[in-house]
Scaffold this motif. Structure first.
Motif, PDB file in Angstrom:
ATOM      1  N   GLY A   1      61.367   8.185  20.107  1.00  0.00           N
ATOM      2  CA  GLY A   1      61.943   8.103  21.594  1.00  0.00           C
ATOM      3  C   GLY A   1      61.655   9.591  21.494  1.00  0.00           C
ATOM      4  N   GLY A   2      62.391  10.466  20.903  1.00  0.00           N
ATOM      5  CA  GLY A   2      62.736  12.225  20.844  1.00  0.00           C
ATOM      6  C   GLY A   2      63.914  11.997  22.511  1.00  0.00           C
ATOM      7  N   SER A   3      63.270  12.703  23.254  1.00  0.00           N
ATOM      8  CA  SER A   3      64.063  13.063  24.455  1.00  0.00           C
ATOM      9  C   SER A   3      64.027  11.421  25.231  1.00  0.00           C
ATOM     10  CB  SER A   3      63.051  14.153  25.918  1.00  0.00           C
ATOM     11  OG  SER A   3      62.619  13.733  26.143  1.00  0.00           O
TER      12      SER A   3
ATOM     13  N   HIS B   1      61.465  -4.156  30.440  1.00  0.00           N
ATOM     14  CA  HIS B   1      61.529  -3.908  29.887  1.00  0.00           C
ATOM     15  C   HIS B   1      61.842  -2.652  28.991  1.00  0.00           C
ATOM     16  CE1 HIS B   1      64.752  -7.146  30.133  1.00  0.00           C
ATOM     17  NE2 HIS B   1      66.652  -6.591  29.874  1.00  0.00           N
ATOM     18  N   VAL B   2      61.962  -1.589  28.564  1.00  0.00           N
ATOM     19  CA  VAL B   2      61.959  -0.659  28.377  1.00  0.00           C
ATOM     20  C   VAL B   2      63.258  -0.272  26.441  1.00  0.00           C
ATOM     21  CG1 VAL B   2      60.962   1.452  27.720  1.00  0.00           C
ATOM     22  CG2 VAL B   2      60.061   0.770  29.739  1.00  0.00           C
ATOM     23  N   PHE B   3      62.271  -1.003  25.258  1.00  0.00           N
ATOM     24  CA  PHE B   3      62.767  -0.547  24.203  1.00  0.00           C
ATOM     25  C   PHE B   3      62.443   1.581  23.759  1.00  0.00           C
ATOM     26  CE2 PHE B   3      62.388  -4.530  25.171  1.00  0.00           C
ATOM     27  CZ  PHE B   3      62.878  -5.328  24.367  1.00  0.00           C
ATOM     28  N   ILE B   4      63.632   2.173  24.195  1.00  0.00           N
ATOM     29  CA  ILE B   4      63.208   3.401  22.977  1.00  0.00           C
ATOM     30  C   ILE B   4      64.408   3.932  21.792  1.00  0.00           C
ATOM     31  CG2 ILE B   4      63.530   6.169  23.619  1.00  0.00           C
ATOM     32  CD1 ILE B   4      63.620   5.146  26.444  1.00  0.00           C
ATOM     33  N   ASN B   5      63.846   3.377  20.504  1.00  0.00           N
ATOM     34  CA  ASN B   5      64.302   4.029  19.508  1.00  0.00           C
ATOM     35  C   ASN B   5      63.866   5.591  18.978  1.00  0.00           C
ATOM     36  OD1 ASN B   5      65.507   2.899  16.956  1.00  0.00           O
ATOM     37  ND2 ASN B   5      63.006   3.609  15.888  1.00  0.00           N
ATOM     38  N   ASP B   6      65.160   5.615  18.164  1.00  0.00           N
ATOM     39  CA  ASP B   6      64.729   6.663  16.853  1.00  0.00           C
ATOM     40  C   ASP B   6      66.101   6.933  16.609  1.00  0.00           C
ATOM     41  OD1 ASP B   6      63.260   9.675  17.977  1.00  0.00           O
ATOM     42  OD2 ASP B   6      64.839  10.174  16.843  1.00  0.00           O
TER      43      ASP B   6
ATOM     44  N   ALA C   1      68.726  12.622  19.464  1.00  0.00           N
ATOM     45  CA  ALA C   1      67.690  12.022  20.417  1.00  0.00           C
ATOM     46  C   ALA C   1      68.504  11.160  21.180  1.00  0.00           C
ATOM     47  CB  ALA C   1      66.060  11.552  19.011  1.00  0.00           C
ATOM     48  N   ASN C   2      69.001  10.044  20.206  1.00  0.00           N
ATOM     49  CA  ASN C   2      69.400   9.019  21.018  1.00  0.00           C
ATOM     50  C   ASN C   2      70.156   9.330  22.587  1.00  0.00           C
ATOM     51  OD1 ASN C   2      70.463   6.793  18.127  1.00  0.00           O
ATOM     52  ND2 ASN C   2      68.758   6.964  19.475  1.00  0.00           N
ATOM     53  N   GLU C   3      71.358  10.664  22.454  1.00  0.00           N
ATOM     54  CA  GLU C   3      71.969  11.546  23.127  1.00  0.00           C
ATOM     55  C   GLU C   3      71.126  11.754  24.669  1.00  0.00           C
ATOM     56  OE1 GLU C   3      74.486  14.279  22.054  1.00  0.00           O
ATOM     57  OE2 GLU C   3      75.959  12.453  19.985  1.00  0.00           O
ATOM     58  N   TYR C   4      70.011  12.537  24.388  1.00  0.00           N
ATOM     59  CA  TYR C   4      69.237  12.701  24.977  1.00  0.00           C
ATOM     60  C   TYR C   4      68.612  11.890  25.793  1.00  0.00           C
ATOM     61  CZ  TYR C   4      69.401  17.623  24.168  1.00  0.00           C
ATOM     62  OH  TYR C   4      70.298  19.300  23.689  1.00  0.00           O
ATOM     63  N   GLU C   5      68.316  10.428  25.052  1.00  0.00           N
ATOM     64  CA  GLU C   5      67.246   9.384  25.817  1.00  0.00           C
ATOM     65  C   GLU C   5      68.575   8.917  26.806  1.00  0.00           C
ATOM     66  OE1 GLU C   5      64.829   9.267  21.324  1.00  0.00           O
ATOM     67  OE2 GLU C   5      66.959   7.770  22.149  1.00  0.00           O
ATOM     68  N   ARG C   6      69.682   9.098  26.703  1.00  0.00           N
ATOM     69  CA  ARG C   6      69.770   8.419  27.278  1.00  0.00           C
ATOM     70  C   ARG C   6      71.028   9.226  28.778  1.00  0.00           C
ATOM     71  NH1 ARG C   6      73.379   7.264  22.277  1.00  0.00           N
ATOM     72  NH2 ARG C   6      73.319   5.208  21.583  1.00  0.00           N
ATOM     73  N   HIS C   7      70.828  10.482  28.451  1.00  0.00           N
ATOM     74  CA  HIS C   7      71.279  11.215  29.779  1.00  0.00           C
ATOM     75  C   HIS C   7      70.327  11.079  31.085  1.00  0.00           C
ATOM     76  CE1 HIS C   7      72.277  14.767  31.610  1.00  0.00           C
ATOM     77  NE2 HIS C   7      71.540  16.044  30.921  1.00  0.00           N
ATOM     78  N   ASN C   8      68.710  11.314  29.416  1.00  0.00           N
ATOM     79  CA  ASN C   8      67.998  10.879  30.940  1.00  0.00           C
ATOM     80  C   ASN C   8      67.258   9.959  31.727  1.00  0.00           C
ATOM     81  OD1 ASN C   8      66.607  13.992  30.562  1.00  0.00           O
ATOM     82  ND2 ASN C   8      65.691  13.190  28.257  1.00  0.00           N
TER      83      ASN C   8
END
Length: 358
Positions: free
Chosen positions: A13-15, A31-36, A41-48
């Protein structure tokens, strides 16, 4: 083209930008599943995800291969875009992939796939590369061949829909099929390329364990082999044409239905990809008025379309009527108001040249 929402896995997932765009820009995504595996990276993903006010997106922190094996058969799209080679993750992707799903694979180790460094390519992809003037295509074919051989272990086969080599990476879009017979047929596209660096002669030999020539039949010099690699198609014209029409439809907010877009696709396939932009731009942006004209055709109006169809059997009656409107029809109200949506003289010449050559 599923009659339900699709589920997408962004494995690295990255960002989170790609997963966010999947959900934000594509219709019919469930559903979209973002993994990292990276906590940062998880923190940025949640933020975005929060910034974009999106629902039905889940964030995971797992090893990529383990994550796929934990979710076997759940994804319609698996996007593998690691830093470097995707090789270690393709086994789990083969295990996880469902029937008729889309597998997107990116490789950034192009120096290995293109033959600058042979040993890493042999080590990662079980194939010998060769650095020639078409080394990027060879790299794509090595990658596709490795995917095909990996998925075959799970009685799954591949159909390459789109591939490209851009800047520092190569990318494949692959439809995954299931069945041992299909897998066996698929593997018939695995083989080798034999290349002569003196006279540039080359030939392909299909078969994983096939014999390959050593001497060039043209100049008598020694041939160099590359492979095993994929010798089948690496582009699907129908798939690409549909993507082009869908892209223009979304970009210009034309809201033309899928059924009607398929009619435009038939014209693109007839003219060729190089003429897609003038045709799609005009037809999509003026769809309602053009179709209304055609729906009001009289028998005498249809006579020209029927005559053309006798020499152009690949196009149906309605598509030929659209072609007539493109070439001969008066400007629509939309065209009159927006000159930028008209066909340029150069575009008209290209279309007419194609017609003359048919």
């Amino acid at each position: 083209q599923e009659d339900r929402n699709i589920n997408i896995c962004d494995l690295f997932g990255g960002s989170g930008i790609r997963g966010v765009r999947y959900k934000n820009e594509i219709d019919g995504v469930g559903h979209v599943f973002i993994n990292d595996i990276s906590e940062t990276a998880n923190e940025y993903e949640r933020h975005n995800v929060e910034l974009n006010n999106l629902k039905d997106i889940e964030i995971f922190q797992h090893d990529a291969s383990m994550f796929l094996r934990m979710h076997r058969g759940e994804f319609d799209v698996i996007d593998i875009d690691p830093f470097g080679t995707p090789s270690p993750f393709l086994d789990s992707a083969g295990y996880c992939s469902r029937r008729n799903s889309l597998l997107c694979v990116t490789a950034t180790d192009t120096s290995a796939l293109c033959g600058t460094y042979k040993e890493p390519c042999i080590r990662k992809y079980n194939a010998k590369p060769y650095k020639s003037e078409y080394c990027h295509e060879t790299g794509i074919r090595i990658l596709a061949g490795f995917v095909a051989l990996t998925l075959a272990k799970y009685s799954k086969s591949i159909e390459v829909k789109l591939s490209h080599s851009t800047e520092h990476y190569m990318r494949l879009y692959i439809e995954v099929k299931k069945g041992s017979k299909k897998s066996d047929e698929c593997l018939k596209n695995i083989g080798y390329i034999s290349h002569c660096k003196h006279c540039l002669y080359r030939e392909e030999n299909k078969g994983l364990a096939t014999s390959t020539p050593n001497i060039c039949p043209e100049c008598g010099e020694k041939l160099i082999q590359a492979g095993p690699l994929w010798l089948g198609e690496i582009q699907n014209e129908e798939f690409i044409s549909k993507m082009i029409v869908e892209s223009e439809n979304k970009k210009n907010e034309c809201n033309v239905s899928l059924e009607n877009m398929n009619k435009i696709v038939s014209l693109i396939e007839y003219f060729g990809i190089e003429l897609y932009r003038p045709i799609t731009r005009l037809l999509l942006s003026n769809w309602e008025e053009i179709t209304e004209r055609i729906n009001n055709y009289t028998e005498s109006d249809w006579m020209m379309a029927d005559e053309i169809q006798k020499t152009t059997p690949t196009l149906d009656r309605f598509s030929i009527a659209m072609l007539i409107e493109v070439l001969e029809g008066e400007d629509t109200l939309n065209q009159a108001e927006n000159v930028g949506r008209r066909l340029t003289d150069e575009e008209m010449k290209a279309i007419r040249k194609h017609q003359d050559e048919q």
